[in-house]
Scaffold this motif. Sequence first.
Motif, short mmCIF file in Angstrom:
data_model
loop_
_atom_site.label_atom_id
_atom_site.label_comp_id
_atom_site.label_asym_id
_atom_site.label_seq_id
_atom_site.Cartn_x
_atom_site.Cartn_y
_atom_site.Cartn_z
N GLN A 273 0.82 -1.20 0.00
CA GLN A 273 0.00 0.00 0.00
C GLN A 273 0.86 1.26 0.00
O GLN A 273 0.55 2.24 -0.69
CB GLN A 273 -0.94 -0.02 1.21
CG GLN A 273 -2.01 -1.10 1.12
CD GLN A 273 -2.83 -1.22 2.40
OE1 GLN A 273 -2.38 -0.84 3.47
NE2 GLN A 273 -4.03 -1.78 2.28
N ALA A 274 1.96 1.24 0.76
CA ALA A 274 2.85 2.40 0.79
C ALA A 274 3.54 2.60 -0.56
O ALA A 274 3.78 3.73 -0.99
CB ALA A 274 3.88 2.24 1.90
N LEU A 275 3.87 1.49 -1.24
CA LEU A 275 4.55 1.57 -2.53
C LEU A 275 3.62 1.96 -3.66
O LEU A 275 4.08 2.32 -4.75
CB LEU A 275 5.21 0.23 -2.85
CG LEU A 275 6.49 -0.08 -2.08
CD1 LEU A 275 6.86 -1.54 -2.24
CD2 LEU A 275 7.63 0.82 -2.54
N ALA A 276 2.31 1.88 -3.44
CA ALA A 276 1.35 2.21 -4.49
C ALA A 276 1.51 3.65 -4.98
O ALA A 276 1.17 3.97 -6.12
CB ALA A 276 -0.07 1.98 -4.00
N ALA A 277 2.05 4.51 -4.14
CA ALA A 277 2.25 5.92 -4.52
C ALA A 277 3.51 6.13 -5.34
O ALA A 277 3.78 7.25 -5.77
CB ALA A 277 2.29 6.79 -3.26
N HIS A 278 4.27 5.07 -5.58
CA HIS A 278 5.56 5.20 -6.27
C HIS A 278 5.51 4.40 -7.58
O HIS A 278 5.75 3.19 -7.61
CB HIS A 278 6.68 4.71 -5.35
CG HIS A 278 6.79 5.52 -4.09
ND1 HIS A 278 7.54 6.67 -4.01
CD2 HIS A 278 6.20 5.36 -2.88
CE1 HIS A 278 7.42 7.18 -2.79
NE2 HIS A 278 6.61 6.40 -2.09
N ALA A 279 5.22 5.13 -8.65
CA ALA A 279 4.98 4.48 -9.94
C ALA A 279 6.23 3.87 -10.55
O ALA A 279 6.13 3.03 -11.46
CB ALA A 279 4.39 5.50 -10.92
N ASP A 280 7.41 4.27 -10.09
CA ASP A 280 8.64 3.73 -10.67
C ASP A 280 9.10 2.46 -9.98
O ASP A 280 10.22 1.99 -10.21
CB ASP A 280 9.76 4.78 -10.62
CG ASP A 280 10.03 5.30 -9.21
OD1 ASP A 280 9.20 5.04 -8.31
OD2 ASP A 280 11.08 5.94 -9.01
N VAL A 281 8.25 1.87 -9.14
CA VAL A 281 8.59 0.64 -8.43
C VAL A 281 7.77 -0.52 -9.00
O VAL A 281 6.56 -0.41 -9.20
CB VAL A 281 8.31 0.77 -6.92
CG1 VAL A 281 8.48 -0.58 -6.21
CG2 VAL A 281 9.24 1.80 -6.30
N ASP A 282 8.44 -1.62 -9.27
CA ASP A 282 7.80 -2.84 -9.76
C ASP A 282 8.03 -3.94 -8.73
O ASP A 282 9.16 -4.39 -8.54
CB ASP A 282 8.40 -3.23 -11.11
CG ASP A 282 7.77 -4.47 -11.70
OD1 ASP A 282 6.71 -4.91 -11.20
OD2 ASP A 282 8.33 -5.03 -12.67
#
Length: 248
Positions: free
Chosen positions: A23-32
């Motif tokens: 959920q925290a990573l959802a705001a970071h579009a450059d993360v897969d």
Amino acid sequence: MSAPPIRTLLVDDEVLARLALRQALAAHADVDIVGECGNAAEAQQAIQALEPDLLFLDIRMPGIDGFKLLHRLKPQALPMVVFATAYGQHALRAFDASAIDYLMKPIDQARFDQAMARVRRHWHGLHAPAAATHAHAAHLQRISVRVGEHIRVVAVDEIDWIRADGNYVQIHANGTRYLHRETLSHLLAALDPARFLRIHRGVIVNVERIREVHPLFKGGAEVVLHDGTRLDLSRRFRAGARVALGLP
């Protein structure tokens, strides 16, 4: 050239903790997010198979803890690491293990975003275009390394290859290995990109020392130097090697 997506592996024995990271990573579009693991043994296998760029790692897990997992990994295969844990007393040890950041549970989004900013700065530095990196600086010609009570001056022409070792590098030159306090990314930025090629996250090689390249399964390859040293050519750095070495 923009940096590629940050391929990320989540390692925590608690499902809800992994969900919070997602959920925290959802705001970071450059993360897969390439995978999740519930223990260190699974994570070790996943790191070998997936070669993630970033690891969100819990410390206290059944069996092998997070620190022991990192010790089991080869330095050149070590991803960027952000610890995410409920225990604050391990912070100093985490940074000794070259962690980029140390997050406390429950995850606070603002603090998480700060950690990702640090990750991104490091990631963009690894993928900065060579022309921009070297536009205003002469290429390094010599490296002074401490050997006991003395300083040995090593000409870069003599270097065969270099391996990352935490906040140090192992410089291999003329059959001798020198331990030098410098990060691989900083050293790479000072070397001539026409002569030194990054073939793995933690390995730089002098292209003049490469004798053969052996293709392997799943897009990887093996580089063989003139002295018989064999080094992994990661599929992530295969494109750059193809250009530098004229590979098909």
